[in-house]
Design a protein around this motif. Structure first.
Motif, PDB file in Angstrom:
ATOM      1  N   LEU A 251       0.866  -1.154  -0.032  1.00 41.43           N
ATOM      2  CA  LEU A 251       0.102   0.025  -0.138  1.00 41.43           C
ATOM      3  C   LEU A 251       0.985   1.106   0.022  1.00 41.43           C
ATOM      4  O   LEU A 251       0.585   2.406  -0.559  1.00 41.43           O
ATOM      5  N   ALA A 252       2.070   1.080   0.553  1.00 40.64           N
ATOM      6  CA  ALA A 252       2.893   2.629   0.778  1.00 40.64           C
ATOM      7  C   ALA A 252       3.623   2.530  -0.542  1.00 40.64           C
ATOM      8  O   ALA A 252       4.397   3.526  -0.597  1.00 40.64           O
ATOM      9  N   MET A 253       3.919   1.659  -1.267  1.00 40.71           N
ATOM     10  CA  MET A 253       4.604   1.679  -2.419  1.00 40.71           C
ATOM     11  C   MET A 253       4.037   2.689  -3.547  1.00 40.71           C
ATOM     12  O   MET A 253       4.879   3.128  -4.584  1.00 40.71           O
ATOM     13  N   PRO A 268       5.653   5.789   5.489  1.00 41.73           N
ATOM     14  CA  PRO A 268       5.549   5.312   6.678  1.00 41.73           C
ATOM     15  C   PRO A 268       4.202   5.298   7.259  1.00 41.73           C
ATOM     16  O   PRO A 268       3.748   4.465   7.902  1.00 41.73           O
ATOM     17  N   ALA A 269       3.494   6.441   7.163  1.00 45.40           N
ATOM     18  CA  ALA A 269       2.231   6.800   7.799  1.00 45.40           C
ATOM     19  C   ALA A 269       1.143   5.767   6.964  1.00 45.40           C
ATOM     20  O   ALA A 269       0.293   5.023   7.606  1.00 45.40           O
ATOM     21  N   LEU A 275      -1.336  -1.339   8.052  1.00 44.21           N
ATOM     22  CA  LEU A 275      -1.227  -2.574   9.279  1.00 44.21           C
ATOM     23  C   LEU A 275      -2.205  -2.426  10.195  1.00 44.21           C
ATOM     24  O   LEU A 275      -2.599  -3.460  10.449  1.00 44.21           O
ATOM     25  N   GLY A 276      -2.831  -1.202  10.578  1.00 45.34           N
ATOM     26  CA  GLY A 276      -3.761  -1.055  11.534  1.00 45.34           C
ATOM     27  C   GLY A 276      -5.062  -1.348  10.884  1.00 45.34           C
ATOM     28  O   GLY A 276      -5.768  -2.279  11.408  1.00 45.34           O
ATOM     29  N   VAL A 277      -5.383  -1.326   9.613  1.00 46.21           N
ATOM     30  CA  VAL A 277      -6.630  -1.888   9.018  1.00 46.21           C
ATOM     31  C   VAL A 277      -6.686  -3.257   9.062  1.00 46.21           C
ATOM     32  O   VAL A 277      -7.630  -3.914   9.222  1.00 46.21           O
ATOM     33  N   THR A 319      -2.770   8.311  11.841  1.00 47.45           N
ATOM     34  CA  THR A 319      -1.975   8.309  10.517  1.00 47.45           C
ATOM     35  C   THR A 319      -3.195   8.626   9.578  1.00 47.45           C
ATOM     36  O   THR A 319      -2.919   9.266   8.640  1.00 47.45           O
ATOM     37  N   GLY A 320      -4.294   8.060   9.775  1.00 48.58           N
ATOM     38  CA  GLY A 320      -5.461   8.410   8.750  1.00 48.58           C
ATOM     39  C   GLY A 320      -5.701   9.980   8.821  1.00 48.58           C
ATOM     40  O   GLY A 320      -6.115  10.791   7.580  1.00 48.58           O
TER      41      GLY A 320
END
Length: 520
Positions: A251-253, A268-269, A275-277, A319-320
């Protein structure tokens, strides 16, 4: 000797006259340059003031492709260029280089549009079926990464039990298929191809060349590892952890948020948010199975998850919020843009989800410790959480079709300043993108005072695409500036600009420069 001198003078005069008058000139074009046609013409006819010899004749069609399937015929002063039968809609350019009778090349370009001019027509009605496929594949990918990978991580690290793995297993299979589908659909969307082109190699090659290609590959690998972690080998927990991290990395890429500045903070956010989801959503299906038939092990597992979920939800919320602030930039964008409206609905659903999570944590879970009758209520609450979470995923998948407000830049005219000792020309081009543009020519003397010109011309060419010079007459407006309106620039690129200002019948000032035209 006098006779020879007279003859030499006569020959020289005739030669100079020939050089002055023998250059061919284009006197008419059919269809007229700049015209918009309902259907593609069978041929383009160029009529010159004398017989010419064709040199290089190039056709670039409305899709931006250089065509080699034209046919030429010459009849006296007219060159006829037969157009391909499959000429697509959009703005086409015919560039010509012909040889006049004096042996000098004469170059130019004419343009016409079939249907609506390129870059001024609405973005090609993206195939509704392709849009639906992109959206469905995105939702399926989210389900695989969050419910699938997250469910396996919950089983291996929180529950330490493989109860309730049917849903995560199904989610992983769906996610793998969706990742492959997303890959092909992305290529089709980038190339503007229909679904029928999915089996060809082009869409897959272009998709992998984007940042989404490697990201999908990482997500695909993460889901494979999660499937492997469903087995009972000793390394299953390590595989589940690797898959969990891989889900966040994929997702971060890529995506709007991943490319937002500062990337060192945004990526990173997104990673932590993902990861939280996955941690939260992955637990829903196993927990429903566990509380459906509660045992002695059920309450400790629910308590472990409840304690672990608190910091995870905190990270998820922080983060959201940070990502939303960066993407939206100003509160007005929440109601003025499609992205903002989706975010508003998502925030409402997230608040509902948080309220239900608080109900589970502080009321239903403690009740489970004292009475088994509380299990059905907890089960219903988790099921409702799952439905709300799926609605959020379906909603967020719609962001694929709406740019974030931070990327929406108001159109400003493109400005080019050209000067010499004699004059300074300011050129304003609006909007400065490929398509229809308006030019404003501000003509000044070297001292900066208005330049009195009898007429002005604008000449444009795009050498890198083989487009020869196109000349347009400017008209003097009531504001004192010279205007050339609705100039079709069918392609992005570095256009050569030449401006001629006729100061007197015997003096013309000509200045030249480059103009960088971008895609719309």
């Amino acid at each position: 000797m006098r006779l020879l001198a007279a003859l030499a003078t006569l020959f020289l005069a005739v030669g100079l006259a020939s050089a002055a008058w023998a250059h061919a000139a284009l006197i008419s074009v059919e269809p007229a340059s700049g015209s918009v046609l309902a259907a593609a013409p069978k041929a383009v006819q160029l009529r010159f003031n004398e017989t010419v010899t064709p040199g290089a004749i190039r056709l670039i069609d409305g899709a931006g492709r250089a065509r080699s399937d034209t046919r030429l015929s010459v009849s006296g002063e007219t060159i006829s260029i037969a157009m391909p039968a499959d000429l697509p809609e959009g703005t086409a350019v015919v560039s010509y280089r012909v040889i006049s009778q004096d042996g000098h090349p004469v170059t130019g370009s004419v343009i016409f549009s079939v249907g609506t001019p390129t870059a001024t027509k609405p973005a090609a009605a993206v195939d509704g079926s392709l849009n639906a496929l992109i959206w469905l594949a995105r939702v399926g990918l989210y389900i695989g990464l969050f419910a699938g990978v997250g469910g396996v991580f919950f089983a291996r690290w929180i529950a330490r039990s493989m109860v309730g793995m049917a849903v995560p297993r199904t989610a992983l299979v769906l996610g793998l298929l969706s990742a492959v589908t997303s890959f092909g659909a992305l290529g089709l969307d980038l190339l503007g191809l229909p679904l029928a082109a999915l089996p060809t190699a082009g869409p897959w090659k272009v998709a992998f060349a984007t940042s989404a290609g490697p990201a999908l590959l990482v997500g695909f690998t993460a889901m494979l590892f999660a499937l492997m972690a469903l087995r009972g080998e000793w390394h299953a927990r390590a595989l589940a952890l690797i898959a969990f991290i891989g889900a966040g990395l994929s997702l971060a890429m890529t995506g709007h948020a991943a490319t937002a500045p500062p990337r060192a903070l945004m990526q990173p956010a997104i990673f932590l948010h993902g990861l939280g989801v996955a941690f939260w959503m992955g637990a829903f299906a196993p927990l429903v199975v566990l509380v459906s038939k509660p045992t002695k092990a059920t309450l400790p597992i629910v308590n472990r998850f409840s304690r672990s979920a608190m910091p995870a939800v905190g990270v998820l919320a922080l983060t959201g919020l940070g990502l939303a602030i960066v993407q939206v930039e100003k509160p007005a964008a929440l109601i003025e843009t499609g992205y903002g409206l989706i975010l508003m609905v998502k925030l409402v659903l997230v608040l509902v989800l948080l309220a239900m999570a608080a109900l589970n944590r502080y009321r239903l879970t403690p009740a489970l410790a004292t009475a088994r009758e509380a299990a059905p209520g907890l089960k219903r609450s988790i099921l409702l959480e799952s439905v709300v979470a799926l609605a959020i995923l379906a909603l967020v998948a719609g962001w694929r079709f709406t740019p974030p407000p931070r990327t929406i830049v108001p159109e400003t005219p493109l400005a080019v300043h050209i000067h010499s000792d004699k004059a300074m020309f300011q050129v304003l081009v609006s909007p400065g993108n490929a398509g229809s543009n308006d030019f404003v020519l501000q003509l000044m003397t070297g001292e900066g005072t208005p330049l009195a010109a009898k007429e002005a011309t604008l000449t444009l060419s795009l050498p890198e695409r083989g487009i020869e010079p196109m000349e347009r007459k400017a008209s003097l407006g009531p504001d004192g500036y010279w205007h050339v309106r609705k100039v079709e620039l069918p392609f992005a690129g570095r256009w050569h600009v030449r401006i001629g200002a006729l100061v007197t019948d015997f003096e013309q000032i000509t200045l030249e420069d480059e103009l960088e035209v971008t895609s719309p």
